[in-house]
Structures are given as C-alpha cells and as structure tokens.
Design a protein around this motif. Structure first.
Motif, short mmCIF file in Angstrom:
data_model
loop_
_atom_site.label_atom_id
_atom_site.label_comp_id
_atom_site.label_asym_id
_atom_site.label_seq_id
_atom_site.Cartn_x
_atom_site.Cartn_y
_atom_site.Cartn_z
N VAL A 115 3.52 7.72 11.33
CA VAL A 115 3.60 6.89 10.13
C VAL A 115 2.19 6.42 9.83
O VAL A 115 1.51 5.89 10.70
CB VAL A 115 4.54 5.68 10.35
N HIS A 116 1.76 6.61 8.60
CA HIS A 116 0.44 6.17 8.14
C HIS A 116 0.65 5.12 7.05
O HIS A 116 1.30 5.41 6.04
CB HIS A 116 -0.35 7.33 7.54
N PHE A 117 0.16 3.90 7.28
CA PHE A 117 0.13 2.86 6.26
C PHE A 117 -1.29 2.79 5.74
O PHE A 117 -2.22 2.63 6.52
CB PHE A 117 0.45 1.48 6.85
N ASN A 118 -1.48 2.85 4.44
CA ASN A 118 -2.79 2.61 3.86
C ASN A 118 -2.69 1.33 3.05
O ASN A 118 -2.33 1.35 1.87
CB ASN A 118 -3.27 3.77 3.00
N ASP A 119 -2.97 0.22 3.71
CA ASP A 119 -2.89 -1.10 3.11
C ASP A 119 -4.00 -1.26 2.08
O ASP A 119 -5.15 -0.91 2.34
CB ASP A 119 -3.03 -2.15 4.23
N ASP A 120 -3.65 -1.79 0.91
CA ASP A 120 -4.62 -1.95 -0.18
C ASP A 120 -5.82 -2.81 0.19
O ASP A 120 -6.90 -2.65 -0.36
CB ASP A 120 -3.94 -2.52 -1.42
N GLY A 124 0.80 -1.21 0.00
CA GLY A 124 0.00 0.00 0.00
C GLY A 124 0.83 1.26 0.00
O GLY A 124 2.02 1.26 -0.32
N ASN A 125 0.17 2.34 0.39
CA ASN A 125 0.79 3.66 0.42
C ASN A 125 1.31 3.98 1.80
O ASN A 125 0.84 3.44 2.81
CB ASN A 125 -0.22 4.72 -0.01
N LEU A 126 2.27 4.88 1.84
CA LEU A 126 2.95 5.26 3.06
C LEU A 126 3.04 6.78 3.12
O LEU A 126 3.35 7.43 2.12
CB LEU A 126 4.36 4.65 3.05
N PHE A 127 2.76 7.34 4.30
CA PHE A 127 2.98 8.76 4.55
C PHE A 127 3.64 8.90 5.91
O PHE A 127 3.17 8.32 6.89
CB PHE A 127 1.66 9.54 4.52
N VAL A 128 4.74 9.64 5.95
CA VAL A 128 5.50 9.82 7.19
C VAL A 128 5.72 11.31 7.42
O VAL A 128 6.12 12.03 6.50
CB VAL A 128 6.87 9.11 7.11
N ALA A 129 5.48 11.76 8.64
CA ALA A 129 5.76 13.14 9.04
C ALA A 129 6.72 13.09 10.22
O ALA A 129 6.40 12.50 11.26
CB ALA A 129 4.47 13.85 9.44
N LEU A 130 7.91 13.69 10.06
CA LEU A 130 8.92 13.70 11.12
C LEU A 130 9.21 15.12 11.56
O LEU A 130 9.33 16.02 10.72
CB LEU A 130 10.22 13.04 10.64
N VAL A 131 9.32 15.31 12.88
CA VAL A 131 9.66 16.61 13.47
C VAL A 131 10.75 16.39 14.50
O VAL A 131 11.04 15.26 14.88
CB VAL A 131 8.43 17.29 14.12
#
Length: 126
Positions: free
Chosen positions: A48-53, A31-38
């Motif tokens: 970390v956001h995993f959007n599994d198909d 799936g898709n991945l979105f990561v926000a680091l501070v």
C-alpha cells in the motif's frame, strides 16, 4: 463503513481482489493511494502506497483476506521515512456493485480515515 451484500451475484462468481488499485485517502491525511495485491483471497499479500499531500510518501507491506465482498488488510511500514511517524496499518473495506473498494483505514499512532479505490490494472489492456 459501507457494506454490500450479493456482490457475487452482481459482478459474477469469479470476483477477484488480486489486482492493482488506485484511489484517494481522506481523514487525518489526504492524498493518493496505490495498492498492489497478489496471492489468493484467503492469503493476500501486497503493498500500500499513501502519497499524502503534505507529508509525502509512506509505503506499507500488507497481508489479509477477501471473502468475496469484504477486504481486511494489516500492514507495517517499509523503509525510511525521515521526519514522518508511521504506525502499523489496518484496513477494512467492501467491494461495491460497481467494482470500487470503499473503506476505512487506521494506524496504531492514531491516524485514521476513509478511502476509495478503483481497479487500475492496466496490464489487462495491453
């Protein structure tokens, strides 16, 4: 796992991992991945956001470090995920000379795989 040396010489001494990243996850989940680091390289925080198909969205809060080339994150699931079993997350990656993160991920319940992520901080272009 891929490791690259001399990255600071290639990309410059001010390489920062603190930004937004987007990419793809492979392995036991696709799936898709979105990561926000501070934070700072030695005290990273983020999500970390995993959007599994097939199974939908899973969100983790993470902490970790970045040494200029290698990223290490550990995280715990956030929120309710009805019908979805989630374990704690461990991520290891390297920043390649082109500025992509390439790495591996695994959870304490046995899910595992690889991922690739690209810088995706659109606020730098506003």
């Amino acid at each position: 796992m891929l490791w690259f040396g001399g990255l600071r010489k290639t990309l410059g001494a001010d390489v920062s991992i603190v930004k937004l990243w987007a990419g793809r996850v492979y392995g036991t989940h696709l799936g898709n991945l979105f990561v926000a680091l501070v934070g700072s390289d030695d005290e990273l925080q983020g999500t970390v956001h995993f959007n599994d198909d097939q199974n939908g969205l899973a969100k983790y809060t993470v902490t970790g470090t970045f040494d200029g080339t290698h990223l290490t994150l550990e995280g715990k699931p956030v929120g309710e995920h009805p019908g979805l079993a989630l374990g704690n997350l461990k991520v290891t990656a390297a920043l390649n000379p082109e500025g992509m993160l390439l790495g591996q991920w695994e959870t304490t319940i046995g899910s595992a795989g690889t991922f690739e992520a690209h810088p995706h901080d659109q606020s730098q272009h506003l």
